[in-house]
Design a protein around this motif. Structure first.
Motif, PDB file in Angstrom:
ATOM      1  N   THR A 195       0.212   4.340  -0.128  1.00  0.00           N
ATOM      2  CA  THR A 195      -0.263   5.444   0.725  1.00  0.00           C
ATOM      3  C   THR A 195       0.303   5.329   2.132  1.00  0.00           C
ATOM      4  N   ASN A 196       0.568   4.098   2.562  1.00  0.00           N
ATOM      5  CA  ASN A 196       1.124   3.900   3.902  1.00  0.00           C
ATOM      6  C   ASN A 196       2.495   4.576   4.058  1.00  0.00           C
ATOM      7  N   ASN A 204       0.855  -1.187   0.000  1.00  0.00           N
ATOM      8  CA  ASN A 204       0.000   0.000   0.000  1.00  0.00           C
ATOM      9  C   ASN A 204       0.897   1.245   0.000  1.00  0.00           C
ATOM     10  N   GLY A 262       1.743   8.006   5.496  1.00  0.00           N
ATOM     11  CA  GLY A 262       1.066   7.927   6.791  1.00  0.00           C
ATOM     12  C   GLY A 262      -0.439   8.000   6.644  1.00  0.00           C
TER      13      GLY A 262
HETATM   14  C1  LIG Z   1      -3.970   2.097   2.055  1.00  0.00           C
HETATM   15  O1  LIG Z   1      -3.668   2.886   3.173  1.00  0.00           O
HETATM   16  C2  LIG Z   1      -4.517   4.027   3.323  1.00  0.00           C
HETATM   17  C3  LIG Z   1      -4.062   4.819   4.527  1.00  0.00           C
HETATM   18  O2  LIG Z   1      -2.666   4.852   4.656  1.00  0.00           O
HETATM   19  C4  LIG Z   1      -5.951   3.594   3.471  1.00  0.00           C
HETATM   20  O3  LIG Z   1      -6.787   4.742   3.525  1.00  0.00           O
HETATM   21  C5  LIG Z   1      -6.359   2.712   2.312  1.00  0.00           C
HETATM   22  O4  LIG Z   1      -7.644   2.178   2.549  1.00  0.00           O
HETATM   23  C6  LIG Z   1      -5.373   1.556   2.152  1.00  0.00           C
HETATM   24  N1  LIG Z   1      -5.707   0.785   0.953  1.00  0.00           N
HETATM   25  C7  LIG Z   1      -5.942  -0.505   0.983  1.00  0.00           C
HETATM   26  C8  LIG Z   1      -6.235  -1.149  -0.319  1.00  0.00           C
HETATM   27  O5  LIG Z   1      -5.873  -1.143   2.027  1.00  0.00           O
END
Ligand SMILES: *[C@@H]1O[C@H](CO)[C@@H](O)[C@H](O)[C@H]1NC(C)=O
Ligand SMILES: *[C@@H]1O[C@H](CO)[C@@H](O)[C@H](O)[C@H]1NC(C)=O
Ligand SMILES: *[C@@H]1O[C@H](CO)[C@@H](O)[C@H](O)[C@H]1NC(C)=O
Ligand SMILES: *[C@@H]1O[C@H](CO)[C@@H](O)[C@H](O)[C@H]1NC(C)=O
Ligand SMILES: *[C@@H]1O[C@H](CO)[C@@H](O)[C@H](O)[C@H]1NC(C)=O
Ligand SMILES: *[C@@H]1O[C@H](CO)[C@@H](O)[C@H](O)[C@H]1NC(C)=O
Length: 315
Positions: A296-297, A294, A300
Motif C-alpha cells: 500500500t505504501n 507494505n 501513498g
Molecule cells: C501499510 O501502509 C498503509 C498506508 O500506506 C497503512 O494504512 C497500513 O496500516 C500499513 N500496513 C501495515 C501492516 O503496516
C-alpha cells in the motif's frame, strides 16, 4: 536464475514463501559502488511543499482520463493545481501509459507527467523473465555512447512507444510558450519512464533550458553506468515511501542501481522525511527490511495526503 526467484518471492510477500529470499544476500557491490551508509538529514514538510508538491500534484492528475485532463476537469487532482494549459495528451492506459504535456504559466514551465501503475502491474513487468538489462538506445541518447549503459528492457520499450511524440511536443511547447524550464514527473512505471524522458529532453534542448526530474515510487531502472549518466546529466529527485518494495527492485544483486537524489518518508505521520546522500543509501529504501514490505505504501500517501491512484479522478 536467481533473478526470477528473487522477484517472484517479492510478489508473494508477505507470506511464508518469502523466507528463502531472506537467506539470499540482499546487497552486492560487485557491479556497484559498495555499501553506502552515508548519514541522512531531515527534510521538513515546508521544504517538500516548495520543492516536490507541485510535481506530486501534477503526477496525480496523470492518472485521470485524457478527456478530463485536456478540459482540466478531473476533480480534486485538477482542482489542486489551477491555470494549467494542456498541450498534448496521449497513451492508452495499456501498453502505452497515459501522459500529458502542459504549460504551467505560474511556474513559467512546461510539464511532462507520466501516469503511474498499480503494484500488480509494476511487479508483473519486473517479474517478466524476458525483461533484463539491455543496452540503452544509443541513437536516442547520442551522449551515452561508449559508457556501457544498460537499462531495464521493459521500461525502455514502454518509453520508446511515446518518445518521438513526447520530444516533438516538448520542443513545440518550448517554442510556442517561450518558457525556459521543463518539469518531468511520474510515479512507479511512469517514474522509470520519466527518467528516460528527462534524460532525452535534457540532451535535446538548448543548455539554457532547465530540466528537472522529480518522481515517486521509482524502481531501479538500469545499471551503474545508467545511474551515473542520470547523476551527471539531468539529475533526479525521487521520493520513496516507507516500506514500498518497488524502489528496492530489481535488486542490486542483478546489477541494477539507483541514482542519487532519494527523499524517503520514514513513517506514516507524513511529517518525518529524510534526504539520503549517494546512490542506493542503505539508511533509506535500499535498506528496507523484507519482513516489513507494505504494498500500500507504493501508492501513498507520500505527504500532504497525496496518493497516486485513479480512484480520485472524476472522469
Ligand atoms: C501499510 O501502509 C498503509 C498506508 O500506506 C497503512 O494504512 C497500513 O496500516 C500499513 N500496513 C501495515 C501492516 O503496516
Ligand atoms: C565490497 O564488499 C567487500 C566485503 O564487504 C569489501 O571487502 C570490498 O572492499 C567492497 N568493495 C568495494 C568496491 O566497495
Ligand atoms: C546510517 O547507517 C549506518 C549503518 O547502518 C548507521 O551507523 C548510521 O547511524 C545511519 N545514519 C543515519 C543518519 O541513519
Ligand atoms: C504544506 O502544504 C499543504 C498543502 O498545501 C498544507 O496543508 C500544509 O500546511 C503545508 N505545510 C507546511 C509546513 O508548509
Ligand atoms: C532508437 O531510437 C530511435 C530514435 O533515435 C528510434 O527511431 C528507434 O526506434 C529506437 N529503437 C528502438 C529499438 O526502440
Ligand atoms: C486524505 O485523502 C483521503 C482520500 O485519498 C481522504 O479520505 C481523507 O479524508 C484525506 N485526509 C485528510 C486529512 O485530508
Amino acid at each position: 536464475m536467481l533473478g526470477p526467484i528473487l522477484l517472484l518471492s517479492l510478489q508473494l510477500l508477505p507470506t511464508a514463501l518469502s523466507l528463502p529470499l531472506l537467506s539470499l544476500p540482499r546487497y552486492s557491490n560487485s557491479t556497484g559502488r559498495g555499501d553506502n551508509t552515508a548519514a541522512t538529514t531531515p527534510v521538513s514538510l515546508a521544504t517538500l511543499n516548495s520543492t516536490l508538491l507541485r510535481a506530486a500534484q501534477l503526477t496525480r492528475v496523470a492518472f485521470c482520463s485524457s478527456e478530463s485532463i485536456i478540459a482540466w476537469t478531473c476533480g480534486v487532482p485538477c482542482d489542486s493545481v489551477m491555470d494549467i494549459t494542456v498541450l498534448q495528451s496521449g497513451g492508452n492506459d495499456g501498453t502505452v501509459p497515459l501522459y500529458y504535456i502542459a504549460h504551467d504559466p505560474d511556474e513559467k514551465s512546461l510539464v511532462v507527467a507520466h501516469e503511474g501503475s498499480n503494484f500488480a502491474k509494476i511487479t508483473s513487468i519486473l517479474n517478466d523473465v524476458e525483461l533484463g538489462l539491455v543496452p540503452l538506445n544509443a541513437s536516442r541518447f547520442p551522449q551515452s555512447a561508449g559508457q556501457n549503459i544498460k537499462v531495464h528492457s521493459g521500461f525502455q520499450q514502454t518509453f520508446e512507444r511515446t518518445a518521438d511524440k513526447l520530444l516533438a511536443g516538448v520542443m513545440a511547447g518550448l517554442a510556442s510558450t517561450g518558457v525556459k524550464k521543463v518539469l518531468v514527473t511520474g510515479h512507479s512505471l511512469g517514474a522509470a519512464v520519466a527518467t528516460m524522458t528527462g534524460a532525452m529532453i535534457k540532451d535535446a534542448v538548448d543548455p539554457s533550458v532547465a530540466v528537472s526530474l522529480i518522481v515517486f515510487g521509482l524502481p531501479r531502472g538500469g545499471n551503474q553506468a545508467w545511474a551515473d549518466f542520470l547523476d551527471s546529466g539531468v539529475g533526479v529527485t525521487y521520493m520513496t515511501n516507507q516500506n514500498d518494495p518497488v524502489p528496492t527492485v530489481p535488486p542490486e544483486l542483478l546489477g541494477f542501481h539507483h541514482p542519487t537524489g532519494e527523499i524517503h518518508s520514514v513513517d506514516a505521520t507524513q511529517s518525518n522525511f529524510i534526504a539520503c546522500p549517494g546512490q542506493d543509501n542503505e539508511n533509506c529504501s535500499t535498506g528496507n527490511s523484507l519482513l516489513a514490505v507494505n504494498e500500500t505504501n507504493h501508492d501513498g500517501p507520500y505527504f500532504d495526503n497525496i496518493t497516486f491512484r485513479r480512484g480520485q479522478c472524476v472522469q
